[in-house]
Motif scaffolding. Structure first.
Motif, PDB file in Angstrom:
ATOM      1  N   PRO A   1      56.514  41.103  -4.561  1.00 21.02           N
ATOM      2  CA  PRO A   1      55.522  40.078  -4.934  1.00 21.02           C
ATOM      3  C   PRO A   1      55.635  38.899  -3.982  1.00 21.02           C
ATOM      4  CG  PRO A   1      57.286  40.171  -6.557  1.00 21.02           C
ATOM      5  CD  PRO A   1      57.690  41.063  -5.434  1.00 21.02           C
ATOM      6  N   GLY A   2      55.088  39.071  -2.812  1.00 19.71           N
ATOM      7  CA  GLY A   2      55.452  38.232  -1.691  1.00 19.71           C
ATOM      8  C   GLY A   2      54.824  36.851  -1.653  1.00 19.71           C
ATOM      9  N   HIS A   3      53.609  36.731  -2.131  1.00 20.30           N
ATOM     10  CA  HIS A   3      52.901  35.462  -1.988  1.00 20.30           C
ATOM     11  C   HIS A   3      52.207  35.134  -3.310  1.00 20.30           C
ATOM     12  CE1 HIS A   3      53.098  35.248   2.529  1.00 20.30           C
ATOM     13  NE2 HIS A   3      53.286  36.545   2.371  1.00 20.30           N
ATOM     14  N   ASP A   4      51.755  33.906  -3.399  1.00 17.00           N
ATOM     15  CA  ASP A   4      50.994  33.501  -4.577  1.00 17.00           C
ATOM     16  C   ASP A   4      49.505  33.745  -4.407  1.00 17.00           C
ATOM     17  OD1 ASP A   4      53.219  32.740  -5.929  1.00 17.00           O
ATOM     18  OD2 ASP A   4      53.171  30.678  -5.194  1.00 17.00           O
ATOM     19  N   PHE A   5      49.113  34.094  -3.194  1.00 16.77           N
ATOM     20  CA  PHE A   5      47.714  34.404  -2.940  1.00 16.77           C
ATOM     21  C   PHE A   5      47.625  35.791  -2.309  1.00 16.77           C
ATOM     22  CE2 PHE A   5      47.787  29.832  -3.219  1.00 16.77           C
ATOM     23  CZ  PHE A   5      46.642  29.534  -3.918  1.00 16.77           C
ATOM     24  N   GLU A   6      46.420  36.211  -2.088  1.00 20.50           N
ATOM     25  CA  GLU A   6      46.214  37.544  -1.534  1.00 20.50           C
ATOM     26  C   GLU A   6      46.993  37.741  -0.237  1.00 20.50           C
ATOM     27  OE1 GLU A   6      42.118  39.399  -2.071  1.00 20.50           O
ATOM     28  OE2 GLU A   6      41.676  37.287  -1.812  1.00 20.50           O
ATOM     29  N   ILE A   7      47.517  38.934  -0.066  1.00 24.65           N
ATOM     30  CA  ILE A   7      48.183  39.297   1.178  1.00 24.65           C
ATOM     31  C   ILE A   7      47.196  40.123   1.987  1.00 24.65           C
ATOM     32  CG2 ILE A   7      50.184  40.394   2.208  1.00 24.65           C
ATOM     33  CD1 ILE A   7      51.673  39.994  -0.366  1.00 24.65           C
ATOM     34  N   LEU A   8      46.958  39.692   3.211  1.00 26.96           N
ATOM     35  CA  LEU A   8      45.917  40.337   4.005  1.00 26.96           C
ATOM     36  C   LEU A   8      46.467  41.303   5.033  1.00 26.96           C
ATOM     37  CD1 LEU A   8      43.529  37.343   4.689  1.00 26.96           C
ATOM     38  CD2 LEU A   8      43.549  38.943   2.802  1.00 26.96           C
ATOM     39  N   SER A   9      47.736  41.171   5.377  1.00 28.84           N
ATOM     40  CA  SER A   9      48.223  41.970   6.484  1.00 28.84           C
ATOM     41  C   SER A   9      49.719  42.180   6.352  1.00 28.84           C
ATOM     42  CB  SER A   9      47.917  41.257   7.797  1.00 28.84           C
ATOM     43  OG  SER A   9      48.408  41.991   8.877  1.00 28.84           O
ATOM     44  N   CYS A  10      50.192  43.276   6.912  1.00 31.00           N
ATOM     45  CA  CYS A  10      51.631  43.509   6.957  1.00 31.00           C
ATOM     46  C   CYS A  10      51.939  44.309   8.204  1.00 31.00           C
ATOM     47  CB  CYS A  10      52.127  44.228   5.703  1.00 31.00           C
ATOM     48  SG  CYS A  10      51.426  45.868   5.481  1.00 31.00           S
ATOM     49  N   ASP A  11      53.164  44.173   8.686  1.00 28.42           N
ATOM     50  CA  ASP A  11      53.587  44.963   9.833  1.00 28.42           C
ATOM     51  C   ASP A  11      55.102  45.084   9.822  1.00 28.42           C
ATOM     52  OD1 ASP A  11      53.049  46.517  12.074  1.00 28.42           O
ATOM     53  OD2 ASP A  11      53.433  44.873  13.445  1.00 28.42           O
ATOM     54  N   TRP A  12      55.588  46.148  10.407  1.00 29.34           N
ATOM     55  CA  TRP A  12      57.025  46.384  10.479  1.00 29.34           C
ATOM     56  C   TRP A  12      57.559  45.874  11.797  1.00 29.34           C
ATOM     57  CZ3 TRP A  12      59.731  48.564   6.475  1.00 29.34           C
ATOM     58  CH2 TRP A  12      58.993  49.221   5.483  1.00 29.34           C
ATOM     59  N   ASN A  13      58.782  45.393  11.742  1.00 26.86           N
ATOM     60  CA  ASN A  13      59.474  45.067  12.976  1.00 26.86           C
ATOM     61  C   ASN A  13      59.789  46.370  13.698  1.00 26.86           C
ATOM     62  OD1 ASN A  13      61.308  44.294  14.979  1.00 26.86           O
ATOM     63  ND2 ASN A  13      62.040  42.577  13.738  1.00 26.86           N
ATOM     64  N   LYS A  14      59.419  46.424  14.975  1.00 28.65           N
ATOM     65  CA  LYS A  14      59.600  47.674  15.701  1.00 28.65           C
ATOM     66  C   LYS A  14      61.077  47.955  15.989  1.00 28.65           C
ATOM     67  CE  LYS A  14      55.103  47.959  16.100  1.00 28.65           C
ATOM     68  NZ  LYS A  14      54.790  46.898  15.156  1.00 28.65           N
ATOM     69  N   TYR A  15      61.904  46.945  15.900  1.00 27.57           N
ATOM     70  CA  TYR A  15      63.315  47.125  16.234  1.00 27.57           C
ATOM     71  C   TYR A  15      64.203  47.099  15.002  1.00 27.57           C
ATOM     72  CZ  TYR A  15      61.889  46.677  21.038  1.00 27.57           C
ATOM     73  OH  TYR A  15      61.293  46.902  22.253  1.00 27.57           O
ATOM     74  N   ASP A  16      63.604  46.975  13.846  1.00 27.26           N
ATOM     75  CA  ASP A  16      64.396  46.940  12.620  1.00 27.26           C
ATOM     76  C   ASP A  16      63.548  47.585  11.524  1.00 27.26           C
ATOM     77  OD1 ASP A  16      65.770  46.437  10.338  1.00 27.26           O
ATOM     78  OD2 ASP A  16      66.158  44.322  10.775  1.00 27.26           O
ATOM     79  N   GLY A  17      63.911  48.808  11.173  1.00 29.82           N
ATOM     80  CA  GLY A  17      63.114  49.557  10.213  1.00 29.82           C
ATOM     81  C   GLY A  17      63.149  49.009   8.808  1.00 29.82           C
ATOM     82  N   CYS A  18      63.873  47.923   8.581  1.00 25.55           N
ATOM     83  CA  CYS A  18      63.935  47.326   7.248  1.00 25.55           C
ATOM     84  C   CYS A  18      63.264  45.965   7.202  1.00 25.55           C
ATOM     85  CB  CYS A  18      65.393  47.173   6.799  1.00 25.55           C
ATOM     86  SG  CYS A  18      66.185  48.740   6.519  1.00 25.55           S
ATOM     87  N   CYS A  19      62.665  45.565   8.300  1.00 28.33           N
ATOM     88  CA  CYS A  19      62.126  44.210   8.384  1.00 28.33           C
ATOM     89  C   CYS A  19      60.606  44.284   8.391  1.00 28.33           C
ATOM     90  CB  CYS A  19      62.631  43.547   9.660  1.00 28.33           C
ATOM     91  SG  CYS A  19      61.994  41.890   9.906  1.00 28.33           S
ATOM     92  N   ILE A  20      59.983  43.528   7.498  1.00 29.51           N
ATOM     93  CA  ILE A  20      58.538  43.585   7.366  1.00 29.51           C
ATOM     94  C   ILE A  20      57.995  42.160   7.302  1.00 29.51           C
ATOM     95  CG2 ILE A  20      58.661  43.773   4.853  1.00 29.51           C
ATOM     96  CD1 ILE A  20      56.231  45.482   4.912  1.00 29.51           C
ATOM     97  N   ALA A  21      56.800  41.978   7.831  1.00 27.93           N
ATOM     98  CA  ALA A  21      56.166  40.653   7.776  1.00 27.93           C
ATOM     99  C   ALA A  21      54.855  40.773   7.010  1.00 27.93           C
ATOM    100  CB  ALA A  21      55.898  40.121   9.179  1.00 27.93           C
ATOM    101  N   THR A  22      54.524  39.752   6.261  1.00 30.05           N
ATOM    102  CA  THR A  22      53.262  39.719   5.526  1.00 30.05           C
ATOM    103  C   THR A  22      52.527  38.427   5.862  1.00 30.05           C
ATOM    104  OG1 THR A  22      54.416  38.747   3.641  1.00 30.05           O
ATOM    105  CG2 THR A  22      54.043  41.112   3.576  1.00 30.05           C
ATOM    106  N   GLY A  23      51.226  38.534   5.999  1.00 26.25           N
ATOM    107  CA  GLY A  23      50.384  37.357   6.232  1.00 26.25           C
ATOM    108  C   GLY A  23      49.432  37.198   5.066  1.00 26.25           C
ATOM    109  N   SER A  24      49.245  35.960   4.626  1.00 27.02           N
ATOM    110  CA  SER A  24      48.554  35.767   3.358  1.00 27.02           C
ATOM    111  C   SER A  24      47.509  34.673   3.441  1.00 27.02           C
ATOM    112  CB  SER A  24      49.585  35.424   2.292  1.00 27.02           C
ATOM    113  OG  SER A  24      48.961  34.861   1.170  1.00 27.02           O
ATOM    114  N   VAL A  25      46.695  34.640   2.382  1.00 27.39           N
ATOM    115  CA  VAL A  25      45.711  33.587   2.236  1.00 27.39           C
ATOM    116  C   VAL A  25      46.384  32.226   2.057  1.00 27.39           C
ATOM    117  CG1 VAL A  25      43.960  32.771   0.602  1.00 27.39           C
ATOM    118  CG2 VAL A  25      43.922  35.115   1.373  1.00 27.39           C
TER     119      VAL A  25
END
Lengths: 288, 318
Positions: B190-214
């Motif tokens: 439950p990453g953000h308080d608003f809509e999450i529009l995008s996500c991507d994985w770190n190419k060098y760390d298979g456990c690291c993810i980024a989310t971009g939100s409203v």
């Protein structure tokens, strides 16, 4: 140009930069990858469900899985289900939609879904209402006849949906739907468009706010103009914006010496009703 | 690098994983609200001052919201169309013979498509009908459907290291991690308080993810401990539309936003914002980093412009 165009089709792309270095992030919570192709892996895991079509009503039933435990916004097109029911009502008689849709071709084996919800089913309103009428093509046309005028440049011809489409095993287009069906399809198209706009606004509440602020600022800046316009309208309606001395009725009336516009109204003859004259609207005579 | 003006509003841009000078752009007429779409394939000039040449373009009956290059065939392109269909294009064939295939199962607009970069035989699509679908080119229909999200799914991305794992970002304010062998999602963030529009994985760390939100922020998460974000990147003025980790640097990421800027970030340092490009005059909605040329960036937006530039240079120069 394409410097490594000697690449054989079918072979993979050049190794990714991160594949050359190798990843090291310690233990992971993921299961190790299974060998084989993706489709084999999924089928071996027993989770495969080919060609599943999830309608909106299905997704509504899972809406309570929201892990945050708070309500999610209503989807802008949810009212569309009203139309859906209306379709149903008309459906049995003119069941163009479901006849082609989930009905007969839907049971076309695993592939069925494609045709089911697809070209003729859910999507039909687009082509059905624009293109089919035009010249027997699918898709592309929807906005063409209906709303397309000012937008220009629609109409895909027989492009993606035409006969070349290898997924289209059917021959010619089905006969055009009746008036009510096409009307409802148009309504659905309208709902769809508003759905897109609302999703955009959802995503972009801030920008919408910005837009409204800019609009208000514009009003603010043009406030003078609006004041003038308001007075103009009031004058036309015969309401006096503020009390002022009534000007003399006509020729020979001495004008106030500081009125710079002098007797210009005489060009078009005597001023019959100065209070209602257009000249006065802009206030040059207000001091007289 | 020169810019290119497309007839429609840009929605997505992707570099080819095979050719360093090739990129594809997805566009939609009238801001994607109403009208047709078009997929352009461009060839970058060998010298920076020559114009960008268009190799081919394909028309679609509705706006194209996203596209992905095949990782197995250098000429194949998968386009996510707003009418809920997926079109497969072969850029070596003339437009009259395209699309090669058309898959129609989603009942709503498809907002994102991602090709599996490791197994190279499948792709996932995320749609406004709340579902994610998994497809393989050797199957005529989708292999399976992932439906758990309670609102539109805006983005889905394969894990570059764990070939069965992908992440999804949704308007229900969660990001979810999935394993194609599991019946349900394996993690809910439950990453953000608003809509999450995008996500991507770190190419060098298979456990690291980024989310971009409203909520204008980008958050970086470690899926092993996703209670709190590893990093929160603030700096965008409006909703963050797309985030993308660098294929070359472990700590770099690129984002674009409705504030019309493209930003480069280093999420590991305190002062994370490394560069801000405000070359777009409308919403910047598509951004990509070349896998083959380090530092080569591309962006597109609703101002109908496609820019390709080297990180650190002015996108409008040349």
């Amino acid at each position: 140009m394409d410097s490594n165009s000697q690449q054989q089709p079918g072979s993979g792309p050049p190794a990714k930069p991160w594949e050359r270095t190798g990843a090291s992030s310690g233990p992971t919570p993921f299961k190790p990858p299974s060998p084989g192709s993706t489709s084999d892996v999924v089928e071996a895991s027993g989770t495969a469900k080919p060609g599943e079509i999830v309608s909106n009503s299905d997704t509504n039933t899972v809406a309570n899985r929201n892990s945050l435990g708070r309500p999610v916004p209503t989807r802008p097109w949810e009212q569309q289900q009203t139309y859906g029911n209306m379709y149903g009502g008309y459906g049995s008689g003119v069941n163009y939609n479901s006849g082609y849709g989930s009905g007969m071709y839907g049971s076309y084996g695993g592939y069925g879904g494609n045709y089911g919800g697809g070209l003729y089913g859910n999507n039909m309103y687009r082509g059905g209402y624009g293109g089919l009428y035009g010249g027997g093509m699918y898709g592309g046309g929807m906005y063409n006849n209906g709303f397309g005028g000012p937008m220009g440049g629609y109409g895909m011809g027989t492009g993606p949906y035409g006969d070349q489409d290898p997924n289209n095993p059917f021959g010619g287009p089905p006969s055009p739907p009746g008036f009510w069906i096409s009307f409802l399809q148009m309504m659905q198209g309208v709902v769809n468009i508003f759905g897109r706009i609302s999703v955009l606004i959802d995503q972009n509440t801030q920008a919408f706010h910005m837009f409204m602020t800019a609009l208000l600022q514009l009003f603010d800046r043009t406030g003078m103009l609006y004041g003038e316009l308001a007075r103009f309208v009031l004058r036309i309606l015969g309401i006096k914006a503020k009390p002022r001395k009534v000007q003399g009725p006509g020729r020979g009336e001495p004008l106030a010496p500081h009125n710079p516009r002098g007797n210009q109204n005489y060009i078009e003859g005597p001023k019959a009703a100065p209070t209602g004259a257009w000249d006065n609207v802009w206030g040059n005579n207000t001091s007289s | 690098m020169p810019a290119f003006r497309t007839p429609f509003n840009g929605y997505s841009v992707k570099f080819s994983p095979f050719y360093e000078s090739r990129l594809a752009v997805a566009t939609a007429q009238n801001f994607g609200i109403l009208g047709n779409g078009r997929v352009h394939v461009f060839s970058l000039p060998p010298t920076p001052n020559a114009p960008i040449a268009e190799l081919i373009s394909f028309d679609t009956a509705d706006g194209v919201y996203d596209l992905a290059w095949s990782e197995s065939h250098d000429s194949l392109l998968v386009a996510a169309v707003a009418d809920g269909s997926i079109k497969l294009f072969d850029i070596n064939l003339p437009p009259t013979q395209n699309p090669l295939r058309s898959f129609q199962e989603h009942v709503r607009e498809i907002h994102s498509v991602d090709y599996n970069p490791t197994r190279r035989d499948s792709f996932i699509t995320a749609s406004w009908d709340d579902t994610i679908k998994l497809w393989a080119l050797d199957r005529p229909a989708s292999i399976r459907t992932f439906k758990e999200h309670a609102y539109c799914v805006y983005s889905a991305a394969w894990n570059p290291h764990h070939t069965d794992v992908f992440a999804s970002a949704s308007g229900d304010c969660t990001a979810r991690i999935w394993d194609v062998r599991e019946p349900g999602s394996t993690m809910i963030i439950p990453g953000h308080d608003f809509e999450i529009l995008s996500c991507d994985w770190n190419k060098y760390d298979g456990c690291c993810i980024a989310t971009g939100s409203v909520d204008k922020s980008i958050r970086v998460w470690d899926v092993r401990s996703y209670r709190a974000p590893v990093s929160v990147l603030n700096g965008h003025g409006y909703a963050v539309r797309r985030v993308k980790f660098s294929p070359h640097q472990r700590n770099l990421m690129l984002s674009c936003s409705y504030d019309m800027t493209v930003c480069m970030w280093d999420y590991t340092v305190e002062d994370a914002l490394m560069g801000r490009y405000d070359h777009h005059t409308e919403f910047a909605v598509g951004v990509d980093m070349s896998v083959l040329v380090e530092g080569l960036l591309a962006s597109t937006g609703w101002d109908e412009m496609v820019y390709v530039w080297q990180h650190g240079t002015n996108p409008k120069a040349g």
